[in-house]
Design a protein around this motif. Structure first.
Motif, PDB file in Angstrom:
ATOM      1  N   GLN A  68      -9.943  12.349 -13.415  1.00  0.00           N
ATOM      2  CA  GLN A  68     -10.634  13.565 -12.983  1.00  0.00           C
ATOM      3  C   GLN A  68     -10.330  14.692 -13.960  1.00  0.00           C
ATOM      4  OE1 GLN A  68     -12.454  13.307 -10.190  1.00  0.00           O
ATOM      5  NE2 GLN A  68     -11.680  11.287  -9.631  1.00  0.00           N
ATOM      6  N   ALA A  69     -11.244  15.651 -14.053  1.00  0.00           N
ATOM      7  CA  ALA A  69     -11.021  16.829 -14.904  1.00  0.00           C
ATOM      8  C   ALA A  69      -9.723  17.540 -14.507  1.00  0.00           C
ATOM      9  CB  ALA A  69     -12.207  17.779 -14.804  1.00  0.00           C
ATOM     10  N   SER A  70      -9.402  17.531 -13.217  1.00  0.00           N
ATOM     11  CA  SER A  70      -8.193  18.218 -12.730  1.00  0.00           C
ATOM     12  C   SER A  70      -6.898  17.561 -13.218  1.00  0.00           C
ATOM     13  CB  SER A  70      -8.197  18.269 -11.198  1.00  0.00           C
ATOM     14  OG  SER A  70      -8.184  16.946 -10.673  1.00  0.00           O
ATOM     15  N   GLN A  71      -6.992  16.321 -13.701  1.00  0.00           N
ATOM     16  CA  GLN A  71      -5.808  15.604 -14.199  1.00  0.00           C
ATOM     17  C   GLN A  71      -5.586  15.835 -15.692  1.00  0.00           C
ATOM     18  OE1 GLN A  71      -7.402  11.825 -12.583  1.00  0.00           O
ATOM     19  NE2 GLN A  71      -5.413  11.585 -11.607  1.00  0.00           N
ATOM     20  N   LEU A  72      -6.479  16.616 -16.301  1.00  0.00           N
ATOM     21  CA  LEU A  72      -6.446  16.824 -17.747  1.00  0.00           C
ATOM     22  C   LEU A  72      -6.392  18.311 -18.075  1.00  0.00           C
ATOM     23  CD1 LEU A  72      -9.377  14.359 -18.490  1.00  0.00           C
ATOM     24  CD2 LEU A  72      -6.972  13.928 -18.998  1.00  0.00           C
ATOM     25  N   THR A  73      -5.793  18.617 -19.214  1.00  0.00           N
ATOM     26  CA  THR A  73      -5.800  19.976 -19.738  1.00  0.00           C
ATOM     27  C   THR A  73      -6.583  19.961 -21.045  1.00  0.00           C
ATOM     28  OG1 THR A  73      -3.611  20.394 -18.805  1.00  0.00           O
ATOM     29  CG2 THR A  73      -4.360  21.897 -20.536  1.00  0.00           C
ATOM     30  N   LEU A  74      -7.696  20.685 -21.086  1.00  0.00           N
ATOM     31  CA  LEU A  74      -8.493  20.769 -22.307  1.00  0.00           C
ATOM     32  C   LEU A  74      -7.737  21.623 -23.322  1.00  0.00           C
ATOM     33  CD1 LEU A  74     -11.317  19.706 -23.137  1.00  0.00           C
ATOM     34  CD2 LEU A  74     -12.178  21.989 -22.657  1.00  0.00           C
ATOM     35  N   ILE A  75      -7.603  21.115 -24.551  1.00  0.00           N
ATOM     36  CA  ILE A  75      -6.875  21.842 -25.598  1.00  0.00           C
ATOM     37  C   ILE A  75      -7.861  22.788 -26.292  1.00  0.00           C
ATOM     38  CG2 ILE A  75      -5.487  21.621 -27.699  1.00  0.00           C
ATOM     39  CD1 ILE A  75      -4.181  20.411 -25.128  1.00  0.00           C
ATOM     40  N   GLU A  76      -7.593  24.075 -26.168  1.00  0.00           N
ATOM     41  CA  GLU A  76      -8.479  25.081 -26.757  1.00  0.00           C
ATOM     42  C   GLU A  76      -8.511  24.959 -28.282  1.00  0.00           C
ATOM     43  OE1 GLU A  76     -10.437  27.481 -25.260  1.00  0.00           O
ATOM     44  OE2 GLU A  76      -9.949  26.395 -23.418  1.00  0.00           O
ATOM     45  N   GLY A  77      -9.686  25.184 -28.845  1.00  0.00           N
ATOM     46  CA  GLY A  77      -9.796  25.292 -30.295  1.00  0.00           C
ATOM     47  C   GLY A  77     -10.078  24.002 -31.029  1.00  0.00           C
ATOM     48  N   TYR A  78     -10.189  22.864 -30.291  1.00  0.00           N
ATOM     49  CA  TYR A  78     -10.499  21.612 -30.986  1.00  0.00           C
ATOM     50  C   TYR A  78     -11.817  21.044 -30.476  1.00  0.00           C
ATOM     51  CZ  TYR A  78     -10.372  17.111 -33.198  1.00  0.00           C
ATOM     52  OH  TYR A  78     -10.707  16.029 -33.966  1.00  0.00           O
ATOM     53  N   LYS A  79     -12.719  20.789 -31.401  1.00  0.00           N
ATOM     54  CA  LYS A  79     -13.994  20.144 -31.098  1.00  0.00           C
ATOM     55  C   LYS A  79     -14.452  19.471 -32.383  1.00  0.00           C
ATOM     56  CE  LYS A  79     -18.669  21.294 -29.587  1.00  0.00           C
ATOM     57  NZ  LYS A  79     -19.569  22.419 -29.270  1.00  0.00           N
ATOM     58  N   LYS A  80     -14.815  18.210 -32.288  1.00  0.00           N
ATOM     59  CA  LYS A  80     -15.199  17.443 -33.479  1.00  0.00           C
ATOM     60  C   LYS A  80     -16.555  16.795 -33.246  1.00  0.00           C
ATOM     61  CE  LYS A  80     -14.576  15.206 -37.388  1.00  0.00           C
ATOM     62  NZ  LYS A  80     -14.538  15.883 -38.654  1.00  0.00           N
ATOM     63  N   GLU A  81     -17.446  16.966 -34.213  1.00  0.00           N
ATOM     64  CA  GLU A  81     -18.775  16.368 -34.128  1.00  0.00           C
ATOM     65  C   GLU A  81     -18.893  15.269 -35.189  1.00  0.00           C
ATOM     66  OE1 GLU A  81     -23.134  18.306 -34.182  1.00  0.00           O
ATOM     67  OE2 GLU A  81     -21.640  19.430 -33.009  1.00  0.00           O
ATOM     68  N   LEU A  82     -19.241  14.067 -34.755  1.00  0.00           N
ATOM     69  CA  LEU A  82     -19.443  12.944 -35.677  1.00  0.00           C
ATOM     70  C   LEU A  82     -20.929  12.594 -35.715  1.00  0.00           C
ATOM     71  CD1 LEU A  82     -16.553  10.530 -34.562  1.00  0.00           C
ATOM     72  CD2 LEU A  82     -16.528  12.227 -36.383  1.00  0.00           C
ATOM     73  N   HIS A  83     -21.392  12.202 -36.896  1.00  0.00           N
ATOM     74  CA  HIS A  83     -22.793  11.786 -37.066  1.00  0.00           C
ATOM     75  C   HIS A  83     -22.811  10.435 -37.769  1.00  0.00           C
ATOM     76  CE1 HIS A  83     -24.125  15.870 -36.073  1.00  0.00           C
ATOM     77  NE2 HIS A  83     -23.077  16.261 -36.785  1.00  0.00           N
ATOM     78  N   TYR A  84     -23.460   9.464 -37.150  1.00  0.00           N
ATOM     79  CA  TYR A  84     -23.576   8.158 -37.794  1.00  0.00           C
ATOM     80  C   TYR A  84     -24.782   7.412 -37.218  1.00  0.00           C
ATOM     81  CZ  TYR A  84     -20.833   6.958 -33.604  1.00  0.00           C
ATOM     82  OH  TYR A  84     -20.375   6.836 -32.319  1.00  0.00           O
ATOM     83  N   LYS A 126      -5.437   1.825 -36.314  1.00  0.00           N
ATOM     84  CA  LYS A 126      -5.685   0.403 -36.589  1.00  0.00           C
ATOM     85  C   LYS A 126      -6.703  -0.153 -35.592  1.00  0.00           C
ATOM     86  CE  LYS A 126      -1.179  -0.636 -38.560  1.00  0.00           C
ATOM     87  NZ  LYS A 126       0.189  -0.726 -38.082  1.00  0.00           N
ATOM     88  N   PHE A 127      -6.582   0.239 -34.322  1.00  0.00           N
ATOM     89  CA  PHE A 127      -7.489  -0.251 -33.287  1.00  0.00           C
ATOM     90  C   PHE A 127      -8.899   0.308 -33.469  1.00  0.00           C
ATOM     91  CE2 PHE A 127      -3.748  -1.809 -31.339  1.00  0.00           C
ATOM     92  CZ  PHE A 127      -4.116  -2.691 -30.335  1.00  0.00           C
ATOM     93  N   ALA A 128      -8.995   1.593 -33.820  1.00  0.00           N
ATOM     94  CA  ALA A 128     -10.300   2.236 -34.023  1.00  0.00           C
ATOM     95  C   ALA A 128     -10.755   1.904 -35.436  1.00  0.00           C
ATOM     96  CB  ALA A 128     -10.160   3.750 -33.848  1.00  0.00           C
ATOM     97  N   GLU A 129     -11.551   0.851 -35.577  1.00  0.00           N
ATOM     98  CA  GLU A 129     -11.834   0.369 -36.936  1.00  0.00           C
ATOM     99  C   GLU A 129     -12.793   1.251 -37.722  1.00  0.00           C
ATOM    100  OE1 GLU A 129     -14.534  -2.877 -34.740  1.00  0.00           O
ATOM    101  OE2 GLU A 129     -12.624  -2.008 -34.210  1.00  0.00           O
ATOM    102  N   TYR A 130     -13.513   2.146 -37.050  1.00  0.00           N
ATOM    103  CA  TYR A 130     -14.449   3.006 -37.779  1.00  0.00           C
ATOM    104  C   TYR A 130     -13.701   4.141 -38.467  1.00  0.00           C
ATOM    105  CZ  TYR A 130     -17.992   0.450 -35.203  1.00  0.00           C
ATOM    106  OH  TYR A 130     -18.777  -0.549 -34.690  1.00  0.00           O
ATOM    107  N   GLU A 131     -14.030   4.332 -39.745  1.00  0.00           N
ATOM    108  CA  GLU A 131     -13.311   5.332 -40.543  1.00  0.00           C
ATOM    109  C   GLU A 131     -13.428   6.737 -39.969  1.00  0.00           C
ATOM    110  OE1 GLU A 131     -14.019   5.299 -44.780  1.00  0.00           O
ATOM    111  OE2 GLU A 131     -13.771   3.131 -44.845  1.00  0.00           O
ATOM    112  N   ASP A 132     -14.621   7.090 -39.471  1.00  0.00           N
ATOM    113  CA  ASP A 132     -14.762   8.451 -38.943  1.00  0.00           C
ATOM    114  C   ASP A 132     -13.934   8.648 -37.671  1.00  0.00           C
ATOM    115  OD1 ASP A 132     -16.479   6.860 -37.466  1.00  0.00           O
ATOM    116  OD2 ASP A 132     -18.234   8.130 -37.720  1.00  0.00           O
ATOM    117  N   MET A 133     -13.763   7.589 -36.880  1.00  0.00           N
ATOM    118  CA  MET A 133     -12.921   7.695 -35.684  1.00  0.00           C
ATOM    119  C   MET A 133     -11.453   7.813 -36.091  1.00  0.00           C
ATOM    120  SD  MET A 133     -13.341   7.829 -32.406  1.00  0.00           S
ATOM    121  CE  MET A 133     -12.016   9.008 -32.209  1.00  0.00           C
TER     122      MET A 133
END
Length: 148
Positions: A68-84, A126-133
């Motif tokens: 749930q959103a209530s179980q998480l704390t959003l970290i201000e100032g980080y947002k990443k956009e990937l295009h592929y 190692k698990f996330a095999e895509y370079e952008d990830m």
């Protein structure tokens, strides 16, 4: 028209020795898809009509990891956009960074995923095999390091 998806890079902090850097005790949540090549990815999914990007990220996290959103704390100032490209069509994926409030919270997978792991940065890459990830995980980790 580009496909648009949004998700959260979720991390938890392990109780670590006081002398070590805080980022040494960080683990990232990756889910293994139960379809296709069974690749590993943070929870993410397509934006529904009438939904904003961040709402999508939280909804998908709830659907795919049971968090749930209530179980998480959003970290201000980080947002990443990937295009592929996916099957020849452009795709945009937007990630935010979120910390688990309780590192022992249970992960509940949907049928879209068959496994999950909490991984230190090096293993997550190692698990996330895509370079952008891989680059996104490293960038998020660097962002957290810079906030210490």
């Amino acid at each position: 028209m580009a496909v648009r998806a949004c998700g959260l890079i979720i991390f938890r902090r392990l109780q670590s020795a006081p002398s070590s850097k805080v980022t040494d005790g960080i683990e990232y949540l990756l889910l293994q898809t139960s379809y296709g090549t069974h690749h590993w990815t943070p929870p993410k999914g397509h934006v529904d009509p009438g939904e904003d990007d961040l709402q999508t990220a939280f909804r998908e996290t709830q659907e795919e990891a049971g968090l749930q959103a209530s179980q998480l704390t959003l970290i201000e100032g980080y947002k990443k956009e990937l295009h592929y490209p996916v099957r020849g069509k452009p795709k945009t994926v937007i990630y935010w960074l979120a910390e688990m409030k309780d590192s022992n919270t249970e992960i509940k997978l949907s049928e879209e995923h068959q496994a999950f792991q909490w991984l230190k940065l090096e293993d997550a890459c190692k698990f996330a095999e895509y370079e952008d990830m891989q680059a996104t995980l490293k960038e998020a980790h660097q962002f957290l390091s810079s906030k210490e």
